[in-house]
Design an enzyme around this catalytic site. Structure first.
Site, short mmCIF file in Angstrom:
data_model
loop_
_atom_site.label_atom_id
_atom_site.label_comp_id
_atom_site.label_asym_id
_atom_site.label_seq_id
_atom_site.Cartn_x
_atom_site.Cartn_y
_atom_site.Cartn_z
N SER A 161 47.29 40.39 9.92
CA SER A 161 46.50 40.33 8.68
C SER A 161 46.75 39.07 7.87
O SER A 161 46.25 38.93 6.76
CB SER A 161 46.83 41.55 7.81
N ASN A 208 56.19 48.41 3.75
CA ASN A 208 55.29 49.43 3.18
C ASN A 208 55.27 49.37 1.66
O ASN A 208 54.22 49.48 1.03
CB ASN A 208 55.70 50.83 3.63
N THR A 235 9.56 52.07 -20.04
CA THR A 235 10.10 53.23 -19.34
C THR A 235 9.14 53.45 -18.17
O THR A 235 7.93 53.21 -18.30
CB THR A 235 10.16 54.50 -20.23
N HIS A 236 9.65 53.84 -17.05
CA HIS A 236 8.83 53.96 -15.82
C HIS A 236 8.14 52.64 -15.49
O HIS A 236 7.09 52.63 -14.86
CB HIS A 236 7.78 55.06 -15.95
N SER A 290 10.11 26.77 -1.62
CA SER A 290 9.78 27.28 -0.30
C SER A 290 9.60 26.09 0.64
O SER A 290 9.10 25.04 0.24
CB SER A 290 8.49 28.10 -0.38
N LYS A 321 5.98 27.33 -4.79
CA LYS A 321 6.96 28.38 -5.05
C LYS A 321 8.18 27.88 -5.84
O LYS A 321 8.69 26.80 -5.62
CB LYS A 321 7.46 28.99 -3.73
N ASN A 338 11.50 30.02 -6.66
CA ASN A 338 12.07 31.35 -6.42
C ASN A 338 13.37 31.60 -7.18
O ASN A 338 14.20 30.68 -7.30
CB ASN A 338 12.33 31.53 -4.92
N GLU A 362 18.18 37.23 -6.78
CA GLU A 362 17.94 38.05 -5.58
C GLU A 362 19.24 38.23 -4.81
O GLU A 362 19.56 39.32 -4.32
CB GLU A 362 16.89 37.39 -4.70
N TYR A 398 52.91 55.94 4.82
CA TYR A 398 52.17 54.72 5.17
C TYR A 398 51.49 54.86 6.52
O TYR A 398 52.06 55.40 7.47
CB TYR A 398 53.11 53.51 5.20
N LYS A 416 43.09 45.09 1.65
CA LYS A 416 43.04 43.73 1.11
C LYS A 416 41.67 43.08 1.29
O LYS A 416 41.14 42.44 0.39
CB LYS A 416 44.09 42.84 1.78
#
Ligand code: ARG
Length: 475
Positions: free
Chosen positions: A22, A109, A154-155, A276, A282, A284, A289, A316, A324
């Site tokens: 690791s 550990n 709303t909606h 683009s 474009k 963007n 995003e 452990y 991690k």
């Protein structure tokens, strides 16, 4: 040579060992591992496991390693199994046999639990400063918006007029909670696990309370079996990251929509947009995003971690090593997104002619109903009456603004001449009376509260938040 070679006759399988190592990930814990080791060496000297000379040599070598890493980050690399093995190898290379005494009574550990707790305790304030800087950016936007109005939705349908400042402060509220939530994760991490050994505890006379004080922890863990397997603080951190990303994502969605040709509320700064390769027109909103997309990744880190932890037997288990990668990736992703969305928020321009024009019309219907209620009509009936008005106005492609008083009265005799002033976006916001509402004084108080919070936390929009450290794999 590994830390456990004595038990085995031969060398480990190279590919499997490399796969299970690791160090490429936990090298980020180097500083914490060395600081924990310095405290451990001091404790071993106190209980007589290390003589003064050994302690001094080990301490000096560990300090020198910190300096080496500060000078050149690539120093922290090699074919070691993990960061703990690396530090021990370096130590023995520097002080010889004496270095082999440092691990007395200590297990990886508890060491890895200590390192990750120390790491989170020092990194969470940085994440919080970054969240605070975004809150400050919202406060600046609210200041700049002044008395400007926009529709609230709303909606995703126009609902009621609000102050634009109220809109920005809505995001500030959510981001404040996101910031404060990290206090919980920091508190969870703030328990010192050394003295737990591999699982049963320590028999060399070490004093965990003293170690906790030395390492800046407010308390020690309660139980060594639990302590070596407990990663609730990881889950708390990932949960805080996931909710912060959820709010980053919702903000991003708003900005993407509001800067579209269809809304035209916001113009994004050219410097944060991309074009683009095919369509020359474009512009963007890529950063928003990407931030929206990366929320899925961080939520996945939380869900993934919970799934990893849920099946583990007591004590452990190596599965815990997966923590991690989840923590570092969630942290990097969140910090990167905060950097990007703050740049977008603080540089966008609001087209007030468009937002202003969007607050008139049928979204004043609730105010018309409130007017009838003020004249004594029960709300349900007023709702019905105004609903009927809306129906005929929609059919005639008209709105409340230019109705004559005789037209008003055709719908209800309760309408008087004052209806014309009563039904305006400005009157609508001014009529609110609750502290959380969009009334100008309420919004001013909300902004003052946000400023006070920022001040109390020592945050400001000028906070320079360094870009996240990349989770580089070591070759
Ligand atoms: N790299 C390990 C981890 O992250 C360190 C602890 C190893 N302990 C062990 N008994 N193999 O969890």
């Amino acid at each position: 040579m590994t830390l456990w070679s004595g038990r085995f006759a031969g060398e480990p399988d190279e590919a499997v060992f490399a796969w299970g190592s690791s160090f490429g990930i936990d090298r980020r814990l180097f500083e914490d591992d060395v600081r924990g080791s310095l405290a451990w060496a001091e404790e071993l000297a106190r209980v007589g496991v290390l003589c003064a000379e050994e302690h001094e040599a080990i301490g000096r070598a560990l300090e020198a390693m910190l300096t080496d890493a500060q000078r050149d980050a690539s120093f922290v690399s090699g074919a070691d199994e993990d960061v703990h093995a690396f530090v021990e190898r370096q130590l023995v290379a520097r002080v010889g046999e004496r270095g082999k005494r440092l691990h007395t009574g200590r297990s990886r550990n508890e060491q890895v639990a200590l390192d990750l707790r120390m790491y989170l305790k020092r990194r969470i304030p940085i994440v919080q400063a970054s969240l605070g800087a975004l809150v400050a950016a919202f406060a600046d936007r609210a200041d700049e918006a002044g008395a400007a109005l926009m529709p609230a939705y709303t909606h995703l349908r126009r609902a009621q007029p609000i102050l634009e400042a109220h809109y920005w402060l809505a995001h500030a509220s959510a981001m404040r909670r996101a910031c404060t939530r990290f206090d919980v994760a920091r508190d969870e991490a703030d328990a010192m696990p050394l003295g737990s050994g591999a699982v049963a505890g320590n028999s060399y006379g070490v004093d965990p309370a003293r170690l906790a004080g030395r390492l800046g922890f407010s308390r020690i863990v309660a139980n060594s079996v639990d302590a070596t397997a407990d990663r609730d603080f990881v889950a708390a951190f990932l949960h805080a990251c996931a909710l912060a990303m959820l709010h980053v994502s919702r903000l991003s969605e708003d900005v993407i929509l509001f800067s579209s040709e269809e809304f035209g509320f916001f113009d994004l700064d050219d410097r944060i947009c991309t074009g683009s390769s095919l369509m020359p027109q474009k512009k963007n909103p890529d950063p928003m995003e990407l931030a929206r997309g990366k929320a899925g990744r961080v939520i996945g880190r939380l869900a993934g971690w919970l799934a990893t932890a849920k099946g583990l037997p007591s004590g452990y288990n190596k599965d815990l090593q997966e923590d991690k990668e989840a923590v570092f990736d969630a942290e990097d992703t969140l910090l990167g997104c905060l950097l990007a969305v703050r740049a977008v928020v603080s540089t966008l321009r609001v087209n007030r002619n468009v937002t202003g024009a969007a607050v008139s019309g049928l979204l004043l219907a609730t105010d018309v109903a409130d007017y009838l209620v003020a004249k004594g009509m029960p709300f349900r009936e007023a709702h019905e009456t105004v609903g009927g008005m809306v129906r005929s106005l929609v059919a005639a492609a008209r709105s409340f603004e230019n109705l004559g008083i005789d037209e008003w009265q055709r719908f209800s005799p309760l309408f008087d001449a004052d209806i014309v002033q009563a039904v305006s976006p400005q009157a609508s916001v001014a009529a609110r009376t609750t502290p959380q509402s969009t009334a100008p004084q309420a919004v001013a108080a909300q902004l003052a509260d946000v400023r006070a919070w920022l001040f109390a936390r020592g945050c400001c929009s000028e906070v320079i938040v360094s870009p996240p450290e990349r989770n580089r794999n070591v070759p």
